[in-house]
Design an enzyme around this catalytic site. Structure first.
Site, PDB file in Angstrom:
ATOM      1  N   HIS A 104      28.818 -40.073  53.198  1.00 59.15           N
ATOM      2  CA  HIS A 104      29.826 -40.600  52.155  1.00 59.15           C
ATOM      3  C   HIS A 104      31.224 -40.672  53.132  1.00 59.15           C
ATOM      4  O   HIS A 104      31.235 -40.107  54.016  1.00 59.15           O
ATOM      5  CB  HIS A 104      29.883 -39.305  51.200  1.00 59.15           C
ATOM      6  CG  HIS A 104      30.432 -38.048  51.894  1.00 59.15           C
ATOM      7  ND1 HIS A 104      31.917 -37.737  51.717  1.00 59.15           N
ATOM      8  CD2 HIS A 104      29.868 -37.098  52.540  1.00 59.15           C
ATOM      9  CE1 HIS A 104      32.018 -36.382  52.544  1.00 59.15           C
ATOM     10  NE2 HIS A 104      30.967 -36.019  52.861  1.00 59.15           N
TER      11      HIS A 104
ATOM     12  N   HIS B 282      35.166 -42.980  52.846  1.00 62.18           N
ATOM     13  CA  HIS B 282      35.906 -44.049  52.381  1.00 62.18           C
ATOM     14  C   HIS B 282      35.889 -45.611  53.139  1.00 62.18           C
ATOM     15  O   HIS B 282      36.616 -46.001  53.892  1.00 62.18           O
ATOM     16  CB  HIS B 282      37.443 -43.757  52.265  1.00 62.18           C
ATOM     17  CG  HIS B 282      37.934 -42.718  51.501  1.00 62.18           C
ATOM     18  ND1 HIS B 282      37.056 -42.508  50.100  1.00 62.18           N
ATOM     19  CD2 HIS B 282      38.729 -41.562  51.793  1.00 62.18           C
ATOM     20  CE1 HIS B 282      37.728 -41.301  49.689  1.00 62.18           C
ATOM     21  NE2 HIS B 282      38.466 -40.791  50.579  1.00 62.18           N
TER      22      HIS B 282
END
EC number: 2.8.2.-
Length: 315
Positions: free
Chosen positions: A99, A101
């Site tokens: 995970h 951005h």
């Protein structure tokens, strides 16, 4: 943090290989799975990721945070190659849940035979921007002592919009589309119709499931039903766990109708909202074919297909 991460990686690899030379690890098909959650900022991504961290030991998979310099969502070409190689060949980390951005990256371009499973969550674009605006100024209850980039700026979101400030300009709404569009130059051209259509295409063809912040519990329920290897127990944990609603932006003030109306005049908002509505409709379509409601509760449907007329007949 990087030194600690490298140390942890070495420890895990040593546990897999022992003291002798490293052996090639053959994985069962069920374990040869990687999920990538390229999380959009301020969409309840921390709440959802915490569930993955809470379940990883019990369900026996690894969780890894992709930390890019200055949270840049676009990787250099050489980092794209490194990342694809890591994700696909790092067997000690499989099954894995990555995970971070970062914008969507097409693994097929790198000749990968087995691509990762992409999932994501998006949010009403104005609500997401308002949350991010106050987050930069006041932080949240997750790390309350951390000094934020705009700390000390007391201007409300309404005042910012009225003054035509840069932090609340319509251009700041342009984020969810490029995150789904990917690493092409045109994806990051604000207001690009091509980027919007590519984001829609990727959402349908490259993402396993995309939920919405406003219906996060249903998103988690569907993931648990479809991918129990990772998400077994996730729905109950979200409903009862202390971490599921952990991160709340501090000092957030809802914008007035006038502020919202002003932002909605922008072509950028219209495109981001079109993408949000598209994602919402697709999610509700998937949910409608996966669950039934009874006494106000949603229930996952049991298997609704079977095989018959199997030939040739065995003796």
């Amino acid at each position: 943090e990087r030194a600690i991460a490298r140390h942890e990686v070495r420890e895990i690899e040593q546990r897999h290989t022992g003291d002798g030379p490293r052996q090639d690890v053959t994985l069962d098909e069920e374990d040869d799975v990687v999920i990538i959650y390229n999380r959009v900022p301020k969409t309840a991504s921390t709440s959802f990721t915490n569930i993955a961290y809470d379940l990883c030991a019990k369900n026996k998979y690894h969780v890894l945070h992709i930390n890019t310099t200055k949270n840049n969502p676009v990787m250099s070409l050489q980092d794209q190659v490194r990342f694809v190689k890591n994700v696909t060949s790092w067997k000690e980390m499989k099954p894995g849940f990555y995970h971070g951005h970062i914008s969507y990256l097409d693994f097929a371009k790198f000749g990968v035979k087995k691509k990762p499973i992409y999932i994501n969550v998006i949010r009403d674009p104005i609500e997401r921007l308002v949350s991010y605006y106050y987050f930069l100024r006041f932080g949240d209850d997750y790390r309350p002592g951390l000094r934020r980039r705009k700390q000390g700026d007391k201007k409300t979101f309404d005042e910012c919009v009225a003054a035509g400030g840069s932090d609340c300009a319509p251009e700041k709404l342009w984020l969810q589309i490029p995150f789904f569009c990917g690493h092409s130059s045109e994806c990051w051209n604000v207001g690009s119709r091509w980027a919007l259509e590519q984001a829609k295409y990727n959402l349908i063809n490259e993402y396993f499931l995309v939920g919405v912040t406003e219906e996060l519990e249903d998103f988690i329920m569907l993931l648990e039903a479809a991918l129990p290897r990772f998400f077994r127990g996730a729905t109950e944990l979200y409903r009862t766990g202390k971490k599921s609603h952990l991160r709340k932006t501090t000092e957030k003030k809802l914008p007035t109708k006038e502020t919202i109306a002003k932002l909605q005049q922008s072509e950028i908002w219209k495109m981001e909202n079109e993408f949000y509505e598209f994602a919402l409709e697709q999610f509700q379509f998937v949910r409608a074919h996966a669950v039934r409601e009874k006494d106000g509760e949603l229930y996952i449907l049991a298997q609704n297909f079977f095989y018959e007329k199997i030939y040739p007949k065995s003796n």
